[in-house]
Structure formats: C-alpha cells, structure tokens
Design a protein around this motif. Sequence first.
Motif: not given
Length: 332
Positions: A235-245, A288-294
Amino acid sequence: MSATTSIFHPYLSRILSSHLSSIPIDTLSRTPPSRLQTTALPNIGLIELVSATDFTTLYDPLYKASFPRRAEREDSDLITARLAAQSAGTRTGLAPYRIVGIRDHEGQAIGAAQFSVLPLPTHPYPHSDNTSSNDNNDTPSFAVPYLQYIYVRPSSRRQDMSEVLHTMVLAVASADALAMSAQPRTIPFTLFETEPPDHGDDATSRAYAKERSKIHTSTGGVAVVLHRESDGKILSAHVQPGLETGDPPLTLVWVIRQSPSPGRPWDIRSIGKDLVAAYYQSLRDEGFPEENIRLAERIVEARCKGADFYLMALGDVRDFTDPEHLDIYPSN
C-alpha cells in the motif's frame, strides 16, 4: 572540512556561504567532486538561497514552465510569502522553508530546488538489526528535507545540475537542523513524492511516469511503502491532501534518497509514522485546509493498521489507483 574548503565555495552567495560555514558540503554529494568540476561547475555563476524578490523575477517563470499543469504546482504567491517570512525571521516554530537556486554566468536561472526541513518527533526508537546503537537510552533526533519541486532548464540538463541541487538541499537542511534544538538533529535522507511508474490515463502519461521513475532510481531513490502482513499487499504510505478546499486527496508514492553522510543509523520501520506525522503537521502549520488534511491522515492511518513501513525498488511499485492494489479509503 567546511564550506570554505568545498569545491562549491567559489560559487556560493555570501548568505549561503555563511549559512553553510560549518557544513562539510562535499561529503553530501553522491557524485564524485572530480566529475562535478568537469560537468556542472564550469557552467555555474552562482548558487544561492533564493529571496522572495529573486524568485519572482528569475525563478518563477522557470518553475511555471517546468510544471505547466496548474494542479501540480503550488501558487507562486504563497511561495513568495513563505520566502519573505523565512527571511524576516517570522516563521518561528514552523519548518524552515528554502529555495536553493543556480544561476549561469549571465545571471539567468539554471534551476532550483524548493523544500521544507521537517523536524521528526523526538522519542526513543526500538533498535533493529540494522540500526544498532552503543547506548540503549539514546534518543535519535532526525530532520528530513521534504523536496517539493526540483527543476532544471532544458539547455542545462545532462550537466549534473540536479546533483548539485540535491547536494545543496542536504547541506542547507543540515545547517537548519543544527539550529532546531539543543540536541543535534541529523539528516538521514531527502524525501519527495512522485507517481508510480505505470501511473497515468493514457500511454503518454504512463511513459512519462515511467521515465521519471527511472531518473529517481538512477539517482538512488527508493520507494517508501506499507507492507500488510495479513495478505502481503503493498500500500502507499503517502496521501497528499487536496491543496484547496474541496479538492480530493491524491495517492502518490514517497521516495527517499539516502544521504551519503546520514550521521547515525536509521530504520524506516521505526521512523515511518513519525515521517507521516511531521508531513501533516507541516501542512497544518502552513495553513492548508484542515478538513483535507484530516481526510488524508485517516486514509493513511487505515492503511497502517497491520502493516509495516518498508523500502522497495521504485520500479517494482504498481499504480496504487489500481483497485487490485487497495487504494484504501476509510468509511468515516
């Protein structure tokens, strides 16, 4: 060895030379200095820590040309603001943000590397067979340069300019790490993201991803993945959050390029989760948007259950967007 005895010293700006005064720069190059003196250095007029003003006037056009798709590059105004704050000393408590740039003899931009220096959480790590220690009570302390962008103009490729940039990333990160805390932090590797070799919607994009993976592999890059014991899945260990809301998360591949002088032993199984934590903390710190990071964090947390961090050849990584390779999204 110090910056003043380095082969790079005649090319360093005054500010960069001062910043690296105690760093043995040449030991951080994967390419023999004798080769760089033939391929790269004769074409270099200046190596510098790029200011906000110089980024806007000299490097931003090359940055945009190197990453023409708007979705794959960060907004230039945010980069400029971050550089200005770093120079003004107002980023207290935040990961240092740097751009190292190279100019030619006419003062034009050859290339640059844009990165943050992430301090990993500090706590005792269990020792493994390949990370021995003479003191069972020691607490290894690491910092990792997270390389967001590296680019070289087409006319200067095949001159080892990227190797010069990689060396400078390690050198600057080493200097920043020394200033982070009373306990010296060492730099085990450079971290960056890329697509899996077979990623893409068509033959052209898949060929591009494959070529990039070959370049990363040829310069010593290996993939950081998760190996799940129960079924052997990778599995990938990396997920990039969306940079914009509202932007969706994106699964990519983390690649590390080990430092030629890592300072102390390290084990990805021990520091993998700390690497994830430091990455998401830096995104929070930058606003960066907290919702995206979470959301991205929850995806990685789900993947980590019953899995170990693992290094594997980048060329062996499959496209994680393939359903057979379990691009896992939690239900909540």
